[in-house]
Design a protein around this motif. Structure first.
Motif, mmCIF file in Angstrom:
data_model
loop_
_atom_site.group_PDB
_atom_site.id
_atom_site.type_symbol
_atom_site.label_atom_id
_atom_site.label_comp_id
_atom_site.label_asym_id
_atom_site.label_seq_id
_atom_site.Cartn_x
_atom_site.Cartn_y
_atom_site.Cartn_z
ATOM 1 N N UNK A 2 3.542 -7.347 -2.227
ATOM 2 C CA UNK A 2 2.094 -7.459 -2.337
ATOM 3 C C UNK A 2 1.751 -8.325 -3.537
ATOM 4 N N UNK A 3 0.742 -9.127 -3.370
ATOM 5 C CA UNK A 3 0.296 -9.951 -4.491
ATOM 6 C C UNK A 3 -0.284 -9.050 -5.584
ATOM 7 N N UNK A 4 -0.239 -9.494 -6.806
ATOM 8 C CA UNK A 4 -0.772 -8.665 -7.899
ATOM 9 C C UNK A 4 -2.267 -8.403 -7.764
ATOM 10 N N UNK A 8 -5.104 -4.245 -1.386
ATOM 11 C CA UNK A 8 -4.337 -3.092 -0.921
ATOM 12 C C UNK A 8 -3.668 -2.334 -2.063
ATOM 13 N N UNK A 9 -3.652 -2.911 -3.251
ATOM 14 C CA UNK A 9 -3.057 -2.231 -4.393
ATOM 15 C C UNK A 9 -3.988 -1.167 -4.950
ATOM 16 N N UNK A 10 -5.276 -1.226 -4.584
ATOM 17 C CA UNK A 10 -6.253 -0.238 -5.064
ATOM 18 C C UNK A 10 -6.200 0.978 -4.132
ATOM 19 N N UNK A 11 -5.935 2.166 -4.686
ATOM 20 C CA UNK A 11 -5.819 3.361 -3.838
ATOM 21 C C UNK A 11 -7.102 3.674 -3.048
ATOM 22 N N UNK A 12 -8.250 3.418 -3.615
ATOM 23 C CA UNK A 12 -9.512 3.697 -2.936
ATOM 24 C C UNK A 12 -9.647 2.863 -1.660
ATOM 25 N N UNK A 18 -7.882 4.103 5.788
ATOM 26 C CA UNK A 18 -7.273 5.157 6.614
ATOM 27 C C UNK A 18 -8.340 6.075 7.195
ATOM 28 N N UNK A 19 -9.327 6.467 6.381
ATOM 29 C CA UNK A 19 -10.400 7.346 6.847
ATOM 30 C C UNK A 19 -11.220 6.661 7.944
ATOM 31 N N UNK A 20 -11.546 5.401 7.759
ATOM 32 C CA UNK A 20 -12.302 4.678 8.783
ATOM 33 C C UNK A 20 -11.502 4.533 10.077
ATOM 34 N N UNK A 21 -10.215 4.311 9.982
ATOM 35 C CA UNK A 21 -9.389 4.202 11.182
ATOM 36 C C UNK A 21 -9.338 5.534 11.931
ATOM 37 N N UNK A 22 -9.234 6.639 11.195
ATOM 38 C CA UNK A 22 -9.228 7.962 11.823
ATOM 39 C C UNK A 22 -10.560 8.240 12.508
#
Length: 72
Positions: A2-4, A8-12, A18-22
């Motif tokens: 992953x690039x710095x 996607x490096x931010x947990x939020x 993931x919540x939106x996909x569910x």
């Protein structure tokens, strides 16, 4: 990997994705189960015309050979 500065490096961001996909999968499942076929009402055109035009004709009853006419 992953690039710095990748989002996607931010947990939020990962958790929200993931919540939106569910939620999306649940909504698609609900639609597939309960809303697949349209419901057609009985004599829908007659009921609509009765409401719009006020024609309240009594339903026609077919008499059989052995039946008598109802008293008036």
């Amino acid at each position: 990997m992953l690039k710095p500065n990748s989002p996607w490096r931010i947990p939020l961001v990962r958790e929200l994705t993931i919540i939106l996909a569910i939620k999306l999968s649940i909504l698609i499942g609900i639609k597939a189960i309960w809303f697949t076929e349209p419901v057609v009402p009985e004599d829908g055109a007659g009921r609509v015309s009765e409401r719009l035009f006020g024609t309240s004709e009594p339903p026609v009853q077919n008499l059989r050979v052995n039946d008598e006419e109802p008293p008036k």
